[in-house]
Enzyme design. Sequence first.
Site, short mmCIF file in Angstrom:
data_model
loop_
_atom_site.label_atom_id
_atom_site.label_comp_id
_atom_site.label_asym_id
_atom_site.label_seq_id
_atom_site.Cartn_x
_atom_site.Cartn_y
_atom_site.Cartn_z
N ASP A 130 0.81 -1.23 0.00
CA ASP A 130 0.00 0.00 0.00
C ASP A 130 0.84 1.27 0.00
OD1 ASP A 130 -2.24 -1.66 0.11
OD2 ASP A 130 -2.15 -1.74 2.29
N LYS A 144 1.79 2.24 -5.08
CA LYS A 144 2.40 1.75 -6.32
C LYS A 144 1.50 2.04 -7.51
CE LYS A 144 2.40 -2.30 -4.41
NZ LYS A 144 2.09 -2.00 -3.01
N GLY A 146 -4.57 -4.21 -3.79
CA GLY A 146 -5.56 -3.16 -4.05
C GLY A 146 -4.79 -1.91 -4.41
N HIS A 147 -4.80 -1.56 -5.68
CA HIS A 147 -4.03 -0.41 -6.17
C HIS A 147 -4.99 0.70 -6.57
CE1 HIS A 147 -0.53 -3.35 -7.32
NE2 HIS A 147 -0.83 -3.35 -6.04
N ARG A 176 2.14 -28.84 -7.15
CA ARG A 176 1.77 -29.28 -8.51
C ARG A 176 0.53 -30.16 -8.65
NH1 ARG A 176 7.33 -31.85 -9.02
NH2 ARG A 176 6.69 -32.04 -6.87
N GLN A 229 1.97 -5.91 -3.50
CA GLN A 229 2.44 -6.02 -2.12
C GLN A 229 3.74 -5.21 -1.95
OE1 GLN A 229 1.48 -9.39 -3.63
NE2 GLN A 229 -0.49 -8.51 -3.10
N ASP A 261 2.11 14.69 2.04
CA ASP A 261 1.12 15.65 2.55
C ASP A 261 0.51 15.22 3.88
OD1 ASP A 261 0.11 13.65 0.59
OD2 ASP A 261 -1.83 14.28 1.38
P1 GDP Z 1 -0.81 0.41 -3.56
O1 GDP Z 1 -1.41 -0.87 -3.12
O2 GDP Z 1 0.65 0.46 -3.30
O3 GDP Z 1 -1.14 0.78 -4.98
O4 GDP Z 1 -1.46 1.56 -2.63
P2 GDP Z 1 -3.01 1.69 -2.20
O5 GDP Z 1 -3.77 2.20 -3.36
O6 GDP Z 1 -3.48 0.46 -1.55
O7 GDP Z 1 -2.89 2.77 -1.06
C1 GDP Z 1 -2.41 4.06 -1.29
C2 GDP Z 1 -3.51 5.06 -0.89
O8 GDP Z 1 -2.97 6.36 -0.81
C3 GDP Z 1 -4.63 5.16 -1.92
O9 GDP Z 1 -5.83 5.43 -1.27
C4 GDP Z 1 -4.20 6.34 -2.78
O10 GDP Z 1 -5.27 6.97 -3.46
C5 GDP Z 1 -3.61 7.24 -1.73
N1 GDP Z 1 -2.52 8.13 -2.18
C6 GDP Z 1 -1.58 7.91 -3.13
N2 GDP Z 1 -0.68 8.91 -3.13
C7 GDP Z 1 -1.07 9.78 -2.17
C8 GDP Z 1 -0.50 10.99 -1.66
O11 GDP Z 1 0.53 11.46 -2.07
N3 GDP Z 1 -1.18 11.59 -0.64
C9 GDP Z 1 -2.32 11.09 -0.11
N4 GDP Z 1 -2.89 11.76 0.88
N5 GDP Z 1 -2.87 9.93 -0.56
C10 GDP Z 1 -2.23 9.28 -1.56
P1 IMO Z 2 -0.91 -4.09 -2.31
O1 IMO Z 2 -0.46 -4.60 -3.67
C1 IMO Z 2 -0.90 -4.60 2.01
C2 IMO Z 2 -0.80 -8.71 3.51
C3 IMO Z 2 -2.03 -9.20 4.25
C4 IMO Z 2 -1.39 -10.19 5.21
C5 IMO Z 2 -0.28 -10.81 4.36
C6 IMO Z 2 -0.66 -12.13 3.72
O2 IMO Z 2 -2.21 -3.40 -2.32
O3 IMO Z 2 0.19 -3.35 -1.66
P2 IMO Z 2 -2.24 -12.78 1.67
O4 IMO Z 2 -3.70 -12.59 1.46
O5 IMO Z 2 -1.39 -12.17 0.61
O6 IMO Z 2 -1.87 -14.22 1.91
O7 IMO Z 2 -1.91 -12.01 3.06
O8 IMO Z 2 0.01 -9.87 3.35
N1 IMO Z 2 -1.07 -8.18 2.14
C7 IMO Z 2 -1.05 -6.88 1.85
N2 IMO Z 2 -0.87 -5.79 2.63
N3 IMO Z 2 -1.06 -4.46 0.68
C8 IMO Z 2 -1.19 -5.53 -0.13
O9 IMO Z 2 -1.20 -5.44 -1.48
C9 IMO Z 2 -1.23 -6.81 0.46
N4 IMO Z 2 -1.40 -8.06 -0.03
C10 IMO Z 2 -1.28 -8.88 1.01
O10 IMO Z 2 -2.69 -8.14 4.91
O11 IMO Z 2 -0.78 -9.49 6.27
MG MG Z 3 -2.86 -1.54 -1.81
#
Ligand code: GDP
Ligand code: IMO
Ligand code: MG
Length: 437
Positions: free
Chosen positions: A13, A16, A40-41, A143, A235, A344
């Site tokens: 999170d 990315k 979740g991106h 497998r 991740q 921010d």
């Molecule tokens: P990812 O899994 O690495 O793609 O990240 P996520 O989307 O799960 O989480 C990042 C969160 O931060 C999302 O809700 C984005 O919309 C938000 N976000 C991304 N860049 C920024 C930033 O610079 N500032 C703030 N406040 N939110 C951001």
């Molecule tokens: P993105 O791509 C944050 C965490 C889960 C748990 C561990 C194992 O959005 O950054 P799993 O279901 O993969 O077997 O869970 O990994 N986890 C993440 N945490 N962002 C993710 O993806 C994650 N994908 C898995 O919360 O601790």
């Molecule tokens: Mg995410």
Amino acid sequence: MPGVAVIGLQWGDEAKGKVVDILTDQNDIVVRYQGGANAGHTVVFDGEKYKLSLIPSGIFRSEVQSVIAGGVVIDPKSLFDEIDSLVGRGIKIDNNLMISDRAHLIFPWHKIEDKILDSANGQESIGTTMRGIGPCYQDKVSRSLAIRVGDMFKSEFKRRVEYIAGMKKRRFDCLLRDLEKGDNLINLDVNIDTSQIIEEYSGFAERLRPYVCDTTNYLLDAVDENKRILFEGAQGSLLDIDHGTFPFVTSSNSSGVGISSGSGVPSRFINKIYGVVKAYSTRVGGGPFPTEQDNETGAMLRNRGKEYGTVTKRPRRCGWFDVVAVRYAARLSGVDAISLMLLDVLSGFDILQICTSYNINGRIYNHFPSQVEDLRLAIPNYETLPGWDEDISNIKNYEDLPSNAKYYIQRISELIEKKIEIISVGADRKQTIFINK
Ligand code: GDP
Ligand code: IMO
Ligand code: MG
């Protein structure tokens, strides 16, 4: 070939999705190569917010080819829900999406197994996303009980589903008999309706057919043709199955080491790796987190950063930036440049802390421990920096940032020994500062 990769350097999170989206227009192909619908991106532009799980975050540029490569584990229901939702919002998804026939399929039994096994860790729960990720990768590696996307089009598909469903039913009976039933297992529905699964997955096969191909071959041809390829990690590096905080990790190589195995493209063709970090730290699920602030500071970070899981909506654990962890992850992932995100969120803190080393049993550690038992004991040594009050979310140039923000950025760069090229000050595509490369 100018190959670039975007890799999370913390526990996921890191934003990315945003970085992939802003780099997509400089590329011909965007590839997801590991993980599954546990990811979740988020991508935000033109006042719209999109959440992606399996579809590459490059999908919003229709001229760019999106590829789900063989290292991904695919839950077809989740995939089609995502496609339908995006198409319903006017996003083009047809021949600009390719799915590997080598990718492994998630079945309903994988999700049941995820619930049973997460409770069976014998210690703190891993706290998985319950998307069946671990059990699907487990079947891939062992497998015998695995089914790949390409298998859906073979005559023995139905017989194979029946066989595996039977094996899984017997396995669940044994596991549940042997396990102490925790609260979360008491009401667990372990019923596997084989004929319903066969019917549903036969339908999925027909919908999948136009997207499915040998993406490894496609990508190797693209390398020969000098196409520009962007690899999108899911991740974070500290959740890597081999190099993360095992067993509190995901089941794939989520650090830079996984790019080649997941996509089939040799690492020597990847010449720039962006490491993505938040300006602080978060973690979802179980496992040690030395700089966690289970207090008002953590709550403030969570509120300001809206730190709730994109997939599971769980509150994310929040804490200060951890140099020891990020420096390790950046070296492991072969990072060339850093994208520093969510800066921010730090506006309004009187002071900011950066963990520069750990104290474990009275010894100073500058390196990230390989054993979670040691990481659990780590007491962070902090460097304290002055905060800033200004709202920085509309700043476009580095020079215009408050001097304390510039100092914070500079210290992080010095301590992790990497240059920072991108700074994000808001979720929108436009809220991005590019530092001269
Ligand atoms: P990812 O899994 O690495 O793609 O990240 P996520 O989307 O799960 O989480 C990042 C969160 O931060 C999302 O809700 C984005 O919309 C938000 N976000 C991304 N860049 C920024 C930033 O610079 N500032 C703030 N406040 N939110 C951001
Ligand atoms: P993105 O791509 C944050 C965490 C889960 C748990 C561990 C194992 O959005 O950054 P799993 O279901 O993969 O077997 O869970 O990994 N986890 C993440 N945490 N962002 C993710 O993806 C994650 N994908 C898995 O919360 O601790
Ligand atoms: Mg995410």
